[in-house]
Design a protein around this motif. Sequence first.
Motif, PDB file in Angstrom:
ATOM      1  N   UNK A  59       0.835  -1.208   0.000  1.00  0.00           N
ATOM      2  CA  UNK A  59       0.000   0.000   0.000  1.00  0.00           C
ATOM      3  C   UNK A  59       0.866   1.254   0.000  1.00  0.00           C
ATOM      4  N   UNK A  60       1.915   1.252   0.800  1.00  0.00           N
ATOM      5  CA  UNK A  60       2.821   2.409   0.846  1.00  0.00           C
ATOM      6  C   UNK A  60       3.455   2.660  -0.516  1.00  0.00           C
ATOM      7  N   UNK A  76       2.555   5.948  -2.679  1.00  0.00           N
ATOM      8  CA  UNK A  76       3.692   6.851  -2.870  1.00  0.00           C
ATOM      9  C   UNK A  76       3.911   7.159  -4.348  1.00  0.00           C
ATOM     10  N   UNK A  77       3.724   6.156  -5.194  1.00  0.00           N
ATOM     11  CA  UNK A  77       3.905   6.377  -6.634  1.00  0.00           C
ATOM     12  C   UNK A  77       2.820   7.286  -7.204  1.00  0.00           C
ATOM     13  N   UNK A  78       1.633   7.234  -6.630  1.00  0.00           N
ATOM     14  CA  UNK A  78       0.505   8.008  -7.157  1.00  0.00           C
ATOM     15  C   UNK A  78       0.341   9.375  -6.500  1.00  0.00           C
ATOM     16  N   UNK A 121       1.144  11.180   1.653  1.00  0.00           N
ATOM     17  CA  UNK A 121      -0.096  10.405   1.501  1.00  0.00           C
ATOM     18  C   UNK A 121       0.166   8.920   1.726  1.00  0.00           C
ATOM     19  N   UNK A 122       1.334   8.432   1.293  1.00  0.00           N
ATOM     20  CA  UNK A 122       1.683   7.026   1.507  1.00  0.00           C
ATOM     21  C   UNK A 122       1.848   6.727   2.988  1.00  0.00           C
ATOM     22  N   UNK A 123       2.446   7.650   3.723  1.00  0.00           N
ATOM     23  CA  UNK A 123       2.607   7.470   5.166  1.00  0.00           C
ATOM     24  C   UNK A 123       1.253   7.440   5.864  1.00  0.00           C
TER      25      UNK A 123
END
Length: 108
Positions: A77-78, A82-84, A89-91
């Motif tokens: 999910x991270x 993170x890529x998007x 937001x990934x954190x």
Amino acid sequence: MGIAALLYAWGMGHAAIHPYYSAAIRSMATSWRAFFFGGLDTSGSITLDKVSGAFWPHTWAAALPHVIEGVLTVWLLHRIVRARAGPFAALIASLTLTFTPVTVVPTR
């Protein structure tokens, strides 16, 4: 991932094994064919949804694959978020998944 591993593994030795899996452990202990195929019965015709090595007769051995899958889910999910949407937001997404009560509470 470290926080997720700690939270998901906490109390892993006290997790209850479902009777379905305990019957599979008994059959795998009596037949090499059932052990190889992860069979619920001694002939190996009804198999389980998990690898046979996950069912040694110890509680944490049956619960450990769930911990590994949970930690890898947080990692995946991270990486995807993170890529998007970036690192912040990934954190937030990975911490939200990590602290969701249904994923943290061990099965009893």
